[in-house]
Design a protein around this motif. Sequence first.
Motif, short mmCIF file in Angstrom:
data_model
loop_
_atom_site.label_atom_id
_atom_site.label_comp_id
_atom_site.label_asym_id
_atom_site.label_seq_id
_atom_site.Cartn_x
_atom_site.Cartn_y
_atom_site.Cartn_z
N GLU A 135 0.84 -1.20 0.00
CA GLU A 135 0.00 0.00 0.00
C GLU A 135 0.87 1.25 0.00
O GLU A 135 0.52 2.26 -0.63
N GLN A 136 1.99 1.20 0.70
CA GLN A 136 2.92 2.33 0.68
C GLN A 136 3.49 2.55 -0.71
O GLN A 136 3.62 3.69 -1.18
N GLU A 137 3.84 1.45 -1.39
CA GLU A 137 4.34 1.55 -2.76
C GLU A 137 3.26 2.10 -3.69
O GLU A 137 3.54 2.91 -4.58
N LYS A 138 2.03 1.68 -3.47
CA LYS A 138 0.93 2.18 -4.29
C LYS A 138 0.77 3.69 -4.13
O LYS A 138 0.52 4.40 -5.10
N GLU A 139 0.94 4.17 -2.91
CA GLU A 139 0.84 5.60 -2.67
C GLU A 139 1.96 6.37 -3.36
O GLU A 139 1.75 7.46 -3.91
N LYS A 140 3.15 5.78 -3.37
CA LYS A 140 4.27 6.41 -4.08
C LYS A 140 3.97 6.50 -5.57
O LYS A 140 4.26 7.52 -6.21
N VAL A 141 3.42 5.44 -6.12
CA VAL A 141 3.09 5.42 -7.54
C VAL A 141 2.02 6.45 -7.86
O VAL A 141 2.07 7.14 -8.88
N ARG A 142 1.03 6.56 -6.98
CA ARG A 142 -0.03 7.56 -7.18
C ARG A 142 0.56 8.98 -7.25
O ARG A 142 0.16 9.79 -8.11
N LYS A 143 1.51 9.27 -6.39
CA LYS A 143 2.15 10.59 -6.41
C LYS A 143 2.96 10.79 -7.69
O LYS A 143 3.01 11.91 -8.23
N LEU A 144 3.59 9.72 -8.18
CA LEU A 144 4.34 9.82 -9.44
C LEU A 144 3.39 10.10 -10.61
O LEU A 144 3.74 10.85 -11.53
N ILE A 145 2.22 9.50 -10.58
CA ILE A 145 1.24 9.76 -11.63
C ILE A 145 0.77 11.21 -11.57
O ILE A 145 0.61 11.87 -12.61
N GLU A 146 0.55 11.72 -10.37
CA GLU A 146 0.18 13.13 -10.23
C GLU A 146 1.28 14.03 -10.79
O GLU A 146 1.00 15.04 -11.46
N ARG A 147 2.52 13.67 -10.51
CA ARG A 147 3.64 14.45 -11.04
C ARG A 147 3.68 14.37 -12.57
O ARG A 147 4.00 15.37 -13.23
N GLN A 148 3.35 13.21 -13.11
CA GLN A 148 3.33 13.05 -14.56
C GLN A 148 2.23 13.92 -15.18
O GLN A 148 2.42 14.48 -16.27
N TYR A 149 1.10 14.04 -14.52
CA TYR A 149 0.03 14.94 -14.99
C TYR A 149 0.53 16.38 -15.04
O TYR A 149 0.30 17.10 -16.03
#
Length: 212
Positions: free
Chosen positions: A41-55
């Motif tokens: 779940e922690q890794e998933k949260e990191k990925v979510r933030k990376l996607i936001e950064r990609q946006y």
Amino acid sequence: MTTNIFTRMMDSISSDLHHLMDKKEEKNPIAALNHYLRQSEQEKEKVRKLIERQYKLKDEFSSEYLKAQDLADKRLKQAEIAEKAGETSMHEFAMKEHEEYQSRANRLKVSREEAIEQLISLEQKYEEMKHRLKDMHMRRMELMGRENIARANQRINQVIEDVSDKPFAKFAELEQYIENLEYQVNSAYYKSTFDSKIAKLEKELLEKENTK
């Protein structure tokens, strides 16, 4: 960085879960699975933030591309005006600026398109990752249910075993104790009344002799 995280997450979730559950020597697989899920779940949260950064990066590419393209179009129009007016030096300057801005706009357009493609791929993988994690949570609930049933049956069997053996042995001991106690009471009562019974018999015998 995003590729490494997704590769690690997608390649390891299923294999790690199977490996975890296949370890017979694991003392508490449920606790280990809970720990693994927290990490996932922690890794998933990191990925979510990376996607936001990609946006945000995609939006920045789009903004910079529009600015560069507007300036390129503006310089091209100015070059045409300078050429019509016979201003050679101004025409050359405007065309040079146009080429630089247009080259920048072209690069930004390519970068924006790549960012959009990468974002689509990331979102698809992110959704797949969320589904796998959801499946793992469901798997954990199933295992917890099986564990609860196993523990309940273990306790029930233990109680049944104890009731089948130890209490009845205790009952037998208690019954023997009560029988001994009754015997002692009866024996004591018999002894305590023996003298009076003999005296009564003696009196009855005397009365019979006197009546003869």
